[in-house]
Enzyme design. Structure first.
Site, short mmCIF file in Angstrom:
data_model
loop_
_atom_site.label_atom_id
_atom_site.label_comp_id
_atom_site.label_asym_id
_atom_site.label_seq_id
_atom_site.Cartn_x
_atom_site.Cartn_y
_atom_site.Cartn_z
N LYS A 130 0.87 -1.17 0.00
CA LYS A 130 0.00 0.00 0.00
C LYS A 130 0.91 1.22 0.00
O LYS A 130 1.47 1.62 1.03
CB LYS A 130 -0.91 0.00 1.22
CG LYS A 130 -1.89 1.15 1.25
CD LYS A 130 -2.85 1.12 0.07
CE LYS A 130 -3.91 0.04 0.23
NZ LYS A 130 -4.92 0.08 -0.85
N HIS B 299 -10.38 -7.65 -4.37
CA HIS B 299 -10.08 -6.52 -3.50
C HIS B 299 -10.48 -6.82 -2.06
O HIS B 299 -11.42 -7.56 -1.80
CB HIS B 299 -10.87 -5.29 -3.99
CG HIS B 299 -10.71 -4.08 -3.15
ND1 HIS B 299 -11.73 -3.54 -2.41
CD2 HIS B 299 -9.64 -3.29 -2.93
CE1 HIS B 299 -11.30 -2.47 -1.77
NE2 HIS B 299 -10.04 -2.29 -2.07
#
Length: 396
Positions: A167, A296
């Site tokens: 991330k 996701h």
């Protein structure tokens, strides 16, 4: 069979660290709204949704589904999702569909996956999802690429995961690129690498970092720049597949994304794409245009994770390991606690419906914890260690 009532509760579960991202920080816990739909035959279906406290929003939809047959999902979808502009919310509908499918599976004594065409695999691989962390186990913060590479190695050893995703959009882009370079050196050529700055980088920065990463053979570059146009611009200049969970993340934008050539791989999400059945619709379109599909993660607990696993197990083309924040949770609200990783995978639940059951003692504990901690979405764009910080999309 008819729906006679629903119940909604908010729960929060502690994490083992604070997780940084380019729009703020998850402050040491995840929170979810848990939905229970009751039927006149005594069957109860479970659903789950994130995005903060959704109790009031789901309660407003209650009059639209009371008296409905939970098997009549197309009508429920029209009444909940399609008919009122200011209450049209795919996240809320997805929680309702999840619960109705759970009811259907329990009524027929079949797993939810059988309602979606049947599983083609009995376990789903997951990734090591890497965040820059504050207040790590044992103390301290992640400050350099070596810290993230160490964490990736730890998760590989403890969970057996064979892919990672960073991330990004938190530290300097070059330092984040170095995380993937270190992971490639330490974990070998076959270890899957991904990076996701969530659209915060400018197109020039995304292109520069993408070109640097080309020789690593990474699986995909997720949302490198803002919007459909940003992803399309990067895709034209970088020899790495472009993935997204942002552009598009709804059917309205899927056609334009395909026409623009904005993306190679779409990350499915039960909430963005209108429930498990909507995910199957999305995959059919992606198959038509030879686009890849992955999964996701939305910081889910065990109810939604079960729905994700069931859905993914029925999609032959979903060959990428799934995203999951799950390894940061310290507990779960389902009986048996956290689902177990085995060789980097979690098995498809085999019981009827979702195959998971609420643990009422834990629900009470984590309802209380939520009331103590509160809904952090109002302060989502904050950083406890940098009080003057705010997101700056395209500013890098």
């Amino acid at each position: 069979m008819k729906i006679i009532d629903l119940r909604v509760r908010c729960v929060a579960i502690p994490l083992n660290a604070q997780l940084r991202h380019n729009t703020g920080v998850h402050p040491g816990y995840f929170l979810r709204t848990i939905l229970e739909i009751f039927t006149d035959e005594g069957i109860v279906g479970l659903g789950e949704v994130g995005g903060g406290d959704q109790r009031a929003a789901l309660t407003k939809l209650k009059p639209r589904i009371i008296g409905m047959d939970p098997f009549k999902l197309e009508v429920i979808k029209m009444k909940v999702l399609r008919s009122i502009y200011y209450l049209s919310n795919s996240r809320l509908y997805a929680a309702i569909e999840m619960a109705c499918l759970d009811i259907q599976g329990k009524a027929m004594n079949r797993p939810l996956s059988d309602l979606l065409g049947g599983s083609v695999r009995d376990e789903i691989p997951f990734i090591a999802y890497l965040f820059w962390r504050y207040d790590r186990p044992g103390g301290g913060h992640d400050e350099c690429a070596e810290d993230l590479a160490d964490h990736c190695e730890q998760l590989h050893e403890e969970l057996g995961v064979k892919s990672m995703k960073l991330k990004a959009g938190v530290m300097a882009p070059a330092e984040e690129a170095r995380v993937l370079e270190l992971c490639r050196d330490r974990l070998g050529e076959d270890y899957g690498l991904r990076i996701d700055p969530n659209g915060v980088w400018s197109v020039p920065t995304a292109v520069k970092i993408g070109k640097r990463l080309e020789d690593l053979g990474i699986e995909y570059f997720e949302d490198p720049a803002w919007g459909l146009e940003g992803n399309a611009a990067v895709r034209k200049q970088v020899r790495i597949p472009i993935a997204t969970n942002m552009y598009p993340n709804k059917f309205d934008d899927l056609g334009p994304a395909i026409r623009l050539g904005a993306v190679d791989i779409v990350l499915t999400d039960i909430h963005y794409w209108e429930g498990p059945r909507g995910v199957k619709d999305l995959c059919a379109v992606c198959n038509t245009f030879n686009m890849g599909v992955a999964m996701h993660s939305g910081a889910e607990f065990g109810i939604e994770l079960a729905a994700m696993i069931h859905t993914a197990s029925t999609i032959p083309a979903m060959t990428f390991a799934g995203d999951a924040h799950y390894h940061y949770l310290t507990d779960d609200i389902i009986q048996g606690g956290l689902m177990k990783y085995e060789n980097g995978c979690i098995k498809v639940p085999t019981g009827p419906g979702l195959g998971v059951v609420l643990d009422e003692d834990k629900m009470k504990r984590y309802e209380k914890y939520y009331e103590e901690k509160g809904d952090y979405y109002a302060r989502f764009h904050q950083d406890p260690y940098r009080p003057d910080w705010f997101p700056n999309v395209g500013g890098i």
